[in-house]
Design a protein around this motif. Structure first.
Motif, PDB file in Angstrom:
ATOM      1  N   UNK A  11       0.846  -1.204   0.000  1.00 54.30           N
ATOM      2  CA  UNK A  11       0.000   0.000   0.000  1.00 54.30           C
ATOM      3  C   UNK A  11       0.874   1.243   0.000  1.00 54.30           C
ATOM      4  N   UNK A  12       1.934   1.244   0.810  1.00 54.95           N
ATOM      5  CA  UNK A  12       2.842   2.396   0.839  1.00 54.95           C
ATOM      6  C   UNK A  12       3.504   2.618  -0.519  1.00 54.95           C
ATOM      7  N   UNK A  13       3.924   1.532  -1.180  1.00 51.53           N
ATOM      8  CA  UNK A  13       4.544   1.675  -2.508  1.00 51.53           C
ATOM      9  C   UNK A  13       3.558   2.229  -3.531  1.00 51.53           C
ATOM     10  N   UNK A  14       2.323   1.778  -3.478  1.00 52.33           N
ATOM     11  CA  UNK A  14       1.300   2.285  -4.399  1.00 52.33           C
ATOM     12  C   UNK A  14       1.065   3.771  -4.155  1.00 52.33           C
ATOM     13  N   UNK A  15       0.947   4.149  -2.894  1.00 53.88           N
ATOM     14  CA  UNK A  15       0.735   5.562  -2.544  1.00 53.88           C
ATOM     15  C   UNK A  15       1.921   6.405  -2.999  1.00 53.88           C
ATOM     16  N   UNK A  16       3.147   5.911  -2.737  1.00 56.22           N
ATOM     17  CA  UNK A  16       4.329   6.662  -3.154  1.00 56.22           C
ATOM     18  C   UNK A  16       4.413   6.802  -4.671  1.00 56.22           C
ATOM     19  N   UNK A  17       4.051   5.743  -5.393  1.00 52.63           N
ATOM     20  CA  UNK A  17       4.088   5.846  -6.854  1.00 52.63           C
ATOM     21  C   UNK A  17       3.074   6.868  -7.351  1.00 52.63           C
ATOM     22  N   UNK A  18       1.874   6.830  -6.801  1.00 52.91           N
ATOM     23  CA  UNK A  18       0.860   7.801  -7.227  1.00 52.91           C
ATOM     24  C   UNK A  18       1.263   9.220  -6.852  1.00 52.91           C
ATOM     25  N   UNK A  19       1.967   9.368  -5.736  1.00 54.53           N
ATOM     26  CA  UNK A  19       2.392  10.702  -5.301  1.00 54.53           C
ATOM     27  C   UNK A  19       3.597  11.198  -6.094  1.00 54.53           C
ATOM     28  N   UNK A  35       0.184  16.141   0.882  1.00 51.23           N
ATOM     29  CA  UNK A  35      -0.638  16.038   2.094  1.00 51.23           C
ATOM     30  C   UNK A  35      -1.552  14.811   2.039  1.00 51.23           C
ATOM     31  N   UNK A  36      -2.094  14.515   0.848  1.00 53.44           N
ATOM     32  CA  UNK A  36      -2.912  13.305   0.719  1.00 53.44           C
ATOM     33  C   UNK A  36      -2.078  12.055   0.967  1.00 53.44           C
ATOM     34  N   UNK A  37      -0.882  12.032   0.394  1.00 54.95           N
ATOM     35  CA  UNK A  37      -0.009  10.868   0.566  1.00 54.95           C
ATOM     36  C   UNK A  37       0.347  10.678   2.043  1.00 54.95           C
ATOM     37  N   UNK A  38       0.625  11.752   2.743  1.00 57.93           N
ATOM     38  CA  UNK A  38       0.930  11.651   4.175  1.00 57.93           C
ATOM     39  C   UNK A  38      -0.267  11.125   4.948  1.00 57.93           C
ATOM     40  N   UNK A  39      -1.460  11.576   4.563  1.00 54.32           N
ATOM     41  CA  UNK A  39      -2.671  11.131   5.244  1.00 54.32           C
ATOM     42  C   UNK A  39      -2.894   9.630   5.027  1.00 54.32           C
ATOM     43  N   UNK A  40      -2.674   9.155   3.787  1.00 52.75           N
ATOM     44  CA  UNK A  40      -2.914   7.746   3.498  1.00 52.75           C
ATOM     45  C   UNK A  40      -1.782   6.844   3.986  1.00 52.75           C
ATOM     46  N   UNK A  41      -0.639   7.426   4.321  1.00 55.43           N
ATOM     47  CA  UNK A  41       0.483   6.641   4.850  1.00 55.43           C
ATOM     48  C   UNK A  41       0.618   6.780   6.367  1.00 55.43           C
ATOM     49  N   UNK A  42      -0.316   7.381   7.024  1.00 50.68           N
ATOM     50  CA  UNK A  42      -0.279   7.608   8.467  1.00 50.68           C
ATOM     51  C   UNK A  42      -0.247   6.272   9.211  1.00 50.68           C
ATOM     52  N   UNK A  43       0.848   5.982   9.904  1.00 48.43           N
ATOM     53  CA  UNK A  43       0.953   4.689  10.595  1.00 48.43           C
ATOM     54  C   UNK A  43       0.019   4.556  11.802  1.00 48.43           C
ATOM     55  N   UNK A  80     -11.679   8.896 -13.579  1.00 46.62           N
ATOM     56  CA  UNK A  80     -11.315   7.691 -14.321  1.00 46.62           C
ATOM     57  C   UNK A  80      -9.806   7.502 -14.446  1.00 46.62           C
ATOM     58  N   UNK A  81      -9.103   8.561 -14.806  1.00 44.66           N
ATOM     59  CA  UNK A  81      -7.656   8.445 -15.009  1.00 44.66           C
ATOM     60  C   UNK A  81      -6.942   8.081 -13.715  1.00 44.66           C
ATOM     61  N   UNK A  82      -7.385   8.624 -12.609  1.00 45.32           N
ATOM     62  CA  UNK A  82      -6.762   8.316 -11.320  1.00 45.32           C
ATOM     63  C   UNK A  82      -6.972   6.848 -10.943  1.00 45.32           C
ATOM     64  N   UNK A  83      -8.178   6.338 -11.220  1.00 43.85           N
ATOM     65  CA  UNK A  83      -8.442   4.916 -10.952  1.00 43.85           C
ATOM     66  C   UNK A  83      -7.586   4.034 -11.851  1.00 43.85           C
ATOM     67  N   UNK A  84      -7.406   4.451 -13.098  1.00 48.85           N
ATOM     68  CA  UNK A  84      -6.578   3.690 -14.023  1.00 48.85           C
ATOM     69  C   UNK A  84      -5.124   3.645 -13.541  1.00 48.85           C
ATOM     70  N   UNK A  85      -4.624   4.763 -13.059  1.00 51.02           N
ATOM     71  CA  UNK A  85      -3.246   4.793 -12.550  1.00 51.02           C
ATOM     72  C   UNK A  85      -3.103   3.947 -11.285  1.00 51.02           C
ATOM     73  N   UNK A  86      -4.158   3.884 -10.481  1.00 51.18           N
ATOM     74  CA  UNK A  86      -4.121   3.002  -9.311  1.00 51.18           C
ATOM     75  C   UNK A  86      -3.969   1.555  -9.760  1.00 51.18           C
ATOM     76  N   UNK A  87      -4.732   1.150 -10.773  1.00 45.51           N
ATOM     77  CA  UNK A  87      -4.621  -0.222 -11.270  1.00 45.51           C
ATOM     78  C   UNK A  87      -3.237  -0.493 -11.854  1.00 45.51           C
ATOM     79  N   UNK A  88      -2.656   0.497 -12.496  1.00 51.52           N
ATOM     80  CA  UNK A  88      -1.302   0.325 -13.027  1.00 51.52           C
ATOM     81  C   UNK A  88      -0.317   0.134 -11.868  1.00 51.52           C
TER      82      UNK A  88
END
Length: 183
Positions: free
Chosen positions: A28-36, A46-54, A74-82
């Motif tokens: 999950x952290x790698x996915x968040x970092x890639x999207x960020x 700030x979104x990435x920090x929020x979603x990576x909050x331990x 749509x594009x954001x969901x597509x990048x998540x799948x990538x």
């Protein structure tokens, strides 16, 4: 059948992805970092920090991330799948939306391929035909050059290098050099 959007797929896959033990914290952290990092317009710092909050549980963070992506478009969901494919390929191949797409593709192919199949005889028939062709080729090459037995063989083999790959044609031409005067 209308094509399913990535946002629709994410809605369908969210319960599966949030299941216990499906995605590790590192994934999950790698996915968040890639999207960020690669797509800061998808996830700001700030979104990435929020979603990576331990301090928050993995399930809550993942639920928030998926909700954020669904609202983003749509594009954001597509990048998540990538990113999911890159960092969790075995899980990506087992997603319910992918299985549904594969099953629908298979039923469409099954209903439409009856007239277009090349052969349904199987590998044994192929091997039998291949063995027959190899046997005939061996017979032609091993036969003594008797003009009474196979009068047109050399003429046919004379044109075969045009059709056959150049590596094989060297051997055919070497075979023909014995009796080129008879052509």
């Amino acid at each position: 059948m209308t094509e399913q959007t990535y946002c629709d797929r994410l809605v369908q896959d969210a319960p599966f992805l949030m299941g216990h033990g499906r995605l590790s914290e590192q994934q999950v952290d790698r996915i968040i970092l890639q999207l960020n990092r690669y797509y800061p317009q998808i996830l700001s710092n700030s979104d990435a920090e929020k979603f990576r909050n331990p301090k928050a549980s993995l399930r809550v963070r993942l639920c928030d991330l998926l909700g954020h992506l669904q609202r983003s478009g749509e594009r954001d969901c597509q990048e998540f799948y990538r990113a999911l494919y890159i960092h969790a390929q075995p899980l990506h191949s087992r997603l319910p939306s992918r299985l549904a797409l594969q099953n629908s593709d298979c039923t469409e192919l099954d209903s439409g391929t009856v007239g277009r199949e090349l052969s349904d005889r199987g590998p044994v028939a192929f091997l039998a035909c291949l063995g027959l062709a190899a046997g005939l080729a061996l017979l032609v090459y091993c036969c003594p050059p008797d003009p009474k037995v196979l009068p047109g063989t050399r003429r046919v083999l004379g044109f075969s290098p045009i059709i056959v790959d150049r590596h094989v044609s060297r051997f055919l031409l070497a075979f023909l050099t014995d009796d080129l005067g008879g052509l």
